[in-house]
Design a protein around this motif. Sequence first.
Motif, PDB file in Angstrom:
ATOM      1  N   GLN A  52       0.836  -1.202   0.000  1.00 33.52           N
ATOM      2  CA  GLN A  52       0.000   0.000   0.000  1.00 33.52           C
ATOM      3  C   GLN A  52       0.874   1.256   0.000  1.00 33.52           C
ATOM      4  O   GLN A  52       0.624   2.205  -0.742  1.00 33.52           O
ATOM      5  CB  GLN A  52      -0.919   0.002   1.220  1.00 33.52           C
ATOM      6  CG  GLN A  52      -1.713   1.269   1.390  1.00 33.52           C
ATOM      7  CD  GLN A  52      -2.631   1.212   2.582  1.00 33.52           C
ATOM      8  OE1 GLN A  52      -3.823   1.113   2.403  1.00 33.52           O
ATOM      9  NE2 GLN A  52      -2.090   1.259   3.785  1.00 33.52           N
ATOM     10  N   ILE A  53       1.908   1.251   0.815  1.00 34.54           N
ATOM     11  CA  ILE A  53       2.816   2.403   0.913  1.00 34.54           C
ATOM     12  C   ILE A  53       3.545   2.606  -0.411  1.00 34.54           C
ATOM     13  O   ILE A  53       3.686   3.733  -0.887  1.00 34.54           O
ATOM     14  CB  ILE A  53       3.797   2.199   2.083  1.00 34.54           C
ATOM     15  CG1 ILE A  53       3.005   2.183   3.398  1.00 34.54           C
ATOM     16  CG2 ILE A  53       4.872   3.282   2.101  1.00 34.54           C
ATOM     17  CD1 ILE A  53       3.713   1.514   4.541  1.00 34.54           C
ATOM     18  N   LYS A  54       3.989   1.516  -1.022  1.00 31.56           N
ATOM     19  CA  LYS A  54       4.670   1.613  -2.313  1.00 31.56           C
ATOM     20  C   LYS A  54       3.748   2.186  -3.381  1.00 31.56           C
ATOM     21  O   LYS A  54       4.156   3.025  -4.180  1.00 31.56           O
ATOM     22  CB  LYS A  54       5.196   0.240  -2.743  1.00 31.56           C
ATOM     23  CG  LYS A  54       6.362  -0.237  -1.908  1.00 31.56           C
ATOM     24  CD  LYS A  54       6.806  -1.618  -2.348  1.00 31.56           C
ATOM     25  CE  LYS A  54       7.992  -2.100  -1.527  1.00 31.56           C
ATOM     26  NZ  LYS A  54       8.353  -3.483  -1.869  1.00 31.56           N
ATOM     27  N   VAL A  55       2.494   1.722  -3.405  1.00 33.70           N
ATOM     28  CA  VAL A  55       1.537   2.232  -4.396  1.00 33.70           C
ATOM     29  C   VAL A  55       1.281   3.721  -4.154  1.00 33.70           C
ATOM     30  O   VAL A  55       1.301   4.522  -5.092  1.00 33.70           O
ATOM     31  CB  VAL A  55       0.217   1.416  -4.362  1.00 33.70           C
ATOM     32  CG1 VAL A  55      -0.862   2.082  -5.201  1.00 33.70           C
ATOM     33  CG2 VAL A  55       0.454  -0.008  -4.847  1.00 33.70           C
ATOM     34  N   ASP A  74      -8.637  -0.180  -5.981  1.00 28.37           N
ATOM     35  CA  ASP A  74      -8.515  -1.082  -7.121  1.00 28.37           C
ATOM     36  C   ASP A  74      -7.216  -1.888  -7.028  1.00 28.37           C
ATOM     37  O   ASP A  74      -7.198  -3.101  -7.238  1.00 28.37           O
ATOM     38  CB  ASP A  74      -8.567  -0.273  -8.420  1.00 28.37           C
ATOM     39  CG  ASP A  74      -8.626  -1.163  -9.640  1.00 28.37           C
ATOM     40  OD1 ASP A  74      -9.608  -1.924  -9.762  1.00 28.37           O
ATOM     41  OD2 ASP A  74      -7.703  -1.089 -10.468  1.00 28.37           O
ATOM     42  N   GLN A  75      -6.124  -1.221  -6.702  1.00 22.90           N
ATOM     43  CA  GLN A  75      -4.837  -1.909  -6.558  1.00 22.90           C
ATOM     44  C   GLN A  75      -4.866  -2.894  -5.394  1.00 22.90           C
ATOM     45  O   GLN A  75      -4.310  -3.984  -5.484  1.00 22.90           O
ATOM     46  CB  GLN A  75      -3.711  -0.890  -6.366  1.00 22.90           C
ATOM     47  CG  GLN A  75      -3.351  -0.159  -7.626  1.00 22.90           C
ATOM     48  CD  GLN A  75      -2.893  -1.115  -8.721  1.00 22.90           C
ATOM     49  OE1 GLN A  75      -2.024  -1.937  -8.508  1.00 22.90           O
ATOM     50  NE2 GLN A  75      -3.493  -1.008  -9.891  1.00 22.90           N
ATOM     51  N   MET A  76      -5.519  -2.523  -4.308  1.00 23.80           N
ATOM     52  CA  MET A  76      -5.633  -3.406  -3.158  1.00 23.80           C
ATOM     53  C   MET A  76      -6.384  -4.683  -3.541  1.00 23.80           C
ATOM     54  O   MET A  76      -5.940  -5.788  -3.230  1.00 23.80           O
ATOM     55  CB  MET A  76      -6.364  -2.697  -2.017  1.00 23.80           C
ATOM     56  CG  MET A  76      -6.633  -3.581  -0.810  1.00 23.80           C
ATOM     57  SD  MET A  76      -7.682  -2.761   0.414  1.00 23.80           S
ATOM     58  CE  MET A  76      -9.247  -2.713  -0.459  1.00 23.80           C
ATOM     59  N   LEU A  77      -7.500  -4.524  -4.229  1.00 22.70           N
ATOM     60  CA  LEU A  77      -8.294  -5.688  -4.636  1.00 22.70           C
ATOM     61  C   LEU A  77      -7.512  -6.588  -5.584  1.00 22.70           C
ATOM     62  O   LEU A  77      -7.568  -7.815  -5.460  1.00 22.70           O
ATOM     63  CB  LEU A  77      -9.606  -5.234  -5.277  1.00 22.70           C
ATOM     64  CG  LEU A  77     -10.589  -4.556  -4.330  1.00 22.70           C
ATOM     65  CD1 LEU A  77     -11.767  -3.998  -5.109  1.00 22.70           C
ATOM     66  CD2 LEU A  77     -11.048  -5.492  -3.238  1.00 22.70           C
ATOM     67  N   SER A  78      -6.772  -5.992  -6.505  1.00 16.99           N
ATOM     68  CA  SER A  78      -5.952  -6.790  -7.425  1.00 16.99           C
ATOM     69  C   SER A  78      -4.844  -7.508  -6.669  1.00 16.99           C
ATOM     70  O   SER A  78      -4.611  -8.701  -6.874  1.00 16.99           O
ATOM     71  CB  SER A  78      -5.355  -5.905  -8.517  1.00 16.99           C
ATOM     72  OG  SER A  78      -6.353  -5.384  -9.344  1.00 16.99           O
ATOM     73  N   LEU A  82      -8.743 -10.350  -5.114  1.00  9.19           N
ATOM     74  CA  LEU A  82     -10.186 -10.266  -4.917  1.00  9.19           C
ATOM     75  C   LEU A  82     -10.883  -9.766  -6.173  1.00  9.19           C
ATOM     76  O   LEU A  82     -12.090  -9.668  -6.222  1.00  9.19           O
ATOM     77  CB  LEU A  82     -10.516  -9.355  -3.729  1.00  9.19           C
ATOM     78  CG  LEU A  82     -10.075  -9.906  -2.368  1.00  9.19           C
ATOM     79  CD1 LEU A  82     -10.289  -8.868  -1.288  1.00  9.19           C
ATOM     80  CD2 LEU A  82     -10.803 -11.198  -2.032  1.00  9.19           C
ATOM     81  N   LYS A  83     -10.097  -9.426  -7.181  1.00  2.00           N
ATOM     82  CA  LYS A  83     -10.647  -9.061  -8.489  1.00  2.00           C
ATOM     83  C   LYS A  83      -9.579  -9.314  -9.536  1.00  2.00           C
ATOM     84  O   LYS A  83      -8.399  -9.381  -9.219  1.00  2.00           O
ATOM     85  CB  LYS A  83     -11.104  -7.604  -8.529  1.00  2.00           C
ATOM     86  CG  LYS A  83      -9.984  -6.587  -8.603  1.00  2.00           C
ATOM     87  CD  LYS A  83     -10.503  -5.185  -8.695  1.00  2.00           C
ATOM     88  CE  LYS A  83     -10.417  -4.453  -9.957  1.00  2.00           C
ATOM     89  NZ  LYS A  83      -9.438  -4.573 -10.952  1.00  2.00           N
ATOM     90  N   GLU A  84     -10.020  -9.455 -10.757  1.00  2.00           N
ATOM     91  CA  GLU A  84      -9.083  -9.622 -11.863  1.00  2.00           C
ATOM     92  C   GLU A  84      -8.449  -8.274 -12.166  1.00  2.00           C
ATOM     93  O   GLU A  84      -9.095  -7.237 -12.080  1.00  2.00           O
ATOM     94  CB  GLU A  84      -9.838 -10.104 -13.109  1.00  2.00           C
ATOM     95  CG  GLU A  84     -10.368 -11.515 -12.991  1.00  2.00           C
ATOM     96  CD  GLU A  84      -9.268 -12.563 -12.949  1.00  2.00           C
ATOM     97  OE1 GLU A  84      -8.286 -12.433 -13.697  1.00  2.00           O
ATOM     98  OE2 GLU A  84      -9.398 -13.509 -12.158  1.00  2.00           O
ATOM     99  N   GLY A  85      -7.198  -8.299 -12.513  1.00 11.17           N
ATOM    100  CA  GLY A  85      -6.549  -7.057 -12.893  1.00 11.17           C
ATOM    101  C   GLY A  85      -5.073  -7.112 -12.592  1.00 11.17           C
ATOM    102  O   GLY A  85      -4.603  -7.964 -11.850  1.00 11.17           O
ATOM    103  N   ASP A  86      -4.356  -6.183 -13.189  1.00 12.26           N
ATOM    104  CA  ASP A  86      -2.917  -6.124 -12.987  1.00 12.26           C
ATOM    105  C   ASP A  86      -2.597  -5.363 -11.712  1.00 12.26           C
ATOM    106  O   ASP A  86      -3.182  -4.318 -11.445  1.00 12.26           O
ATOM    107  CB  ASP A  86      -2.245  -5.413 -14.164  1.00 12.26           C
ATOM    108  CG  ASP A  86      -2.370  -6.213 -15.444  1.00 12.26           C
ATOM    109  OD1 ASP A  86      -2.409  -7.452 -15.368  1.00 12.26           O
ATOM    110  OD2 ASP A  86      -2.430  -5.596 -16.517  1.00 12.26           O
ATOM    111  N   VAL A  87      -1.673  -5.899 -10.954  1.00 10.91           N
ATOM    112  CA  VAL A  87      -1.176  -5.205  -9.773  1.00 10.91           C
ATOM    113  C   VAL A  87      -0.146  -4.188 -10.235  1.00 10.91           C
ATOM    114  O   VAL A  87       0.622  -4.436 -11.168  1.00 10.91           O
ATOM    115  CB  VAL A  87      -0.557  -6.214  -8.770  1.00 10.91           C
ATOM    116  CG1 VAL A  87       0.046  -5.500  -7.570  1.00 10.91           C
ATOM    117  CG2 VAL A  87      -1.597  -7.228  -8.328  1.00 10.91           C
TER     118      VAL A  87
END
Length: 99
Positions: A52-55, A74-78, A82-87
Amino acid sequence: MDGCMTERTVMCSKLKRELPGLDKAPFKGELGQKIFDHVSKQAWDMWSKDMQIKVLNEYRLNMGDKKDYEVLVDQMLSFLNLKEGDVAEVENAERGRQG
């Protein structure tokens, strides 16, 4: 009964194995409950104490800005699967310097 509670476990969406779960939902509402039900303490710590800190830093997110907050969620869920998507890629020296 000795008064000891057995530790609650979850099938962790991030680490793909049965692990101790969070003691309580990290925040209110449906999203907090989803994390509580599917994310281990270990995976939550990976997010909340590191990624989280890095994002936040890499993307220079302002938590007072609704769009930036949505990017973080959105990044947390990825990250937690918990969801499809790129981190987010958080260690790229070239990003964030344009415009």
